[in-house]
Design a protein around this motif. Structure first.
Motif, short mmCIF file in Angstrom:
data_model
loop_
_atom_site.label_atom_id
_atom_site.label_comp_id
_atom_site.label_asym_id
_atom_site.label_seq_id
_atom_site.Cartn_x
_atom_site.Cartn_y
_atom_site.Cartn_z
N VAL A 29 2.41 -5.49 -23.24
CA VAL A 29 2.05 -4.33 -22.43
C VAL A 29 2.13 -3.07 -23.28
CG1 VAL A 29 2.85 -2.91 -20.51
CG2 VAL A 29 2.79 -5.38 -20.28
N GLU B 167 -4.01 -4.38 -16.38
CA GLU B 167 -2.90 -4.30 -15.42
C GLU B 167 -3.02 -5.43 -14.41
OE1 GLU B 167 -3.31 -3.17 -12.03
OE2 GLU B 167 -1.17 -3.41 -11.65
N ASN C 291 -0.08 -8.29 -14.08
CA ASN C 291 0.72 -8.38 -12.86
C ASN C 291 0.21 -9.46 -11.92
OD1 ASN C 291 2.10 -6.29 -13.86
ND2 ASN C 291 0.92 -4.73 -12.79
#
Lengths: 126, 87
Positions: free
Chosen positions: B5, B50, B54
């Protein structure tokens, strides 16, 4: 031997695939940013512009499709890639043509200029 | 995973800053169109990253919308910048 491949943290295949694809896409975006800064004229900046548009999007959408595979996600992912790869060449073509017509390019870096005929001396070989 | 990330975020931020720099400095309007196109593409990659990390697909239609809007802007401006409009 504590385990076949014990790296001290647990991971599964999807984490690796996610990491590789996200990093590939991020690399493409970074290359585009650097390319936009470094390239001399508008036509060569088009090269930098199309990298994240196609490869970045394909990597990310493949990543999303891999991490949560469901029919709806995959069809929407295919639609996104389809529209992006349909419209990106159009905008690159329009921008390139506008750049060529309004002279926003450095003729010394051009290798072949198919639009303006070469001077008669150079035609001798043909 | 957190390393990925951070690295991806830094790379994308650098790409976006490069595009912004070209938007500000770009000598001609065409540079600004291309740079804004890159900015839209970078934003799409960030949203997709993202989503992938996630593990949710709530913002997938946003990607589709951005994919279409990013192109319409550059095509329309490029259309009216060309000196000879034979379209």
């Amino acid at each position: 031997m504590t385990g076949p491949l014990d790296l001290g943290f647990d991971f599964d295949l999807r984490d690796i695939v996610t990491a590789v694809l996200v990093l590939l896409s991020a690399l493409m975006c970074f290359a585009a940013g650097v390319g936009l800064i470094r390239f001399p004229d508008v036509l060569s900046r088009l090269h930098a512009a199309t990298k994240p548009q196609i490869l970045g999007i394909v990597a990310i959408v493949a990543d999303v499709a891999v991490t949560n595979p469901s029919v709806g996600t995959i069809t929407l992912a295919v639609a996104i890639v389809f529209f992006q790869s349909l419209t990106a060449p159009v905008s690159a073509h329009m921008a390139g043509r506008a750049a060529y017509r309004t002279g926003h390019f450095r003729a010394d870096t051009l290798v072949v200029d198919e639009f303006t005929p070469p001077p008669p001396a150079a035609r001798g070989g043909r | 995973m957190i390393v990925v990330v951070v690295i991806a975020g830094l790379l994308m931020a650098a790409g976006a800053v490069g595009a912004l720099w070209r938007i500000i400095r770009g000598p001609s309007a065409l540079d600004r169109i291309i740079a804004s196109d890159v900015l839209v593409a970078t934003a799409m990659c960030a949203i997709g990253a993202e989503m992938a990390i996630n593990r949710h697909t709530d913002t997938l239609p946003v990607l589709l919308g951005l994919a279409l809007f990013g192109i319409v802007g550059s095509v329309s401006v490029a259309r009216f910048l060309a000196s000879r409009d034979d379209t």
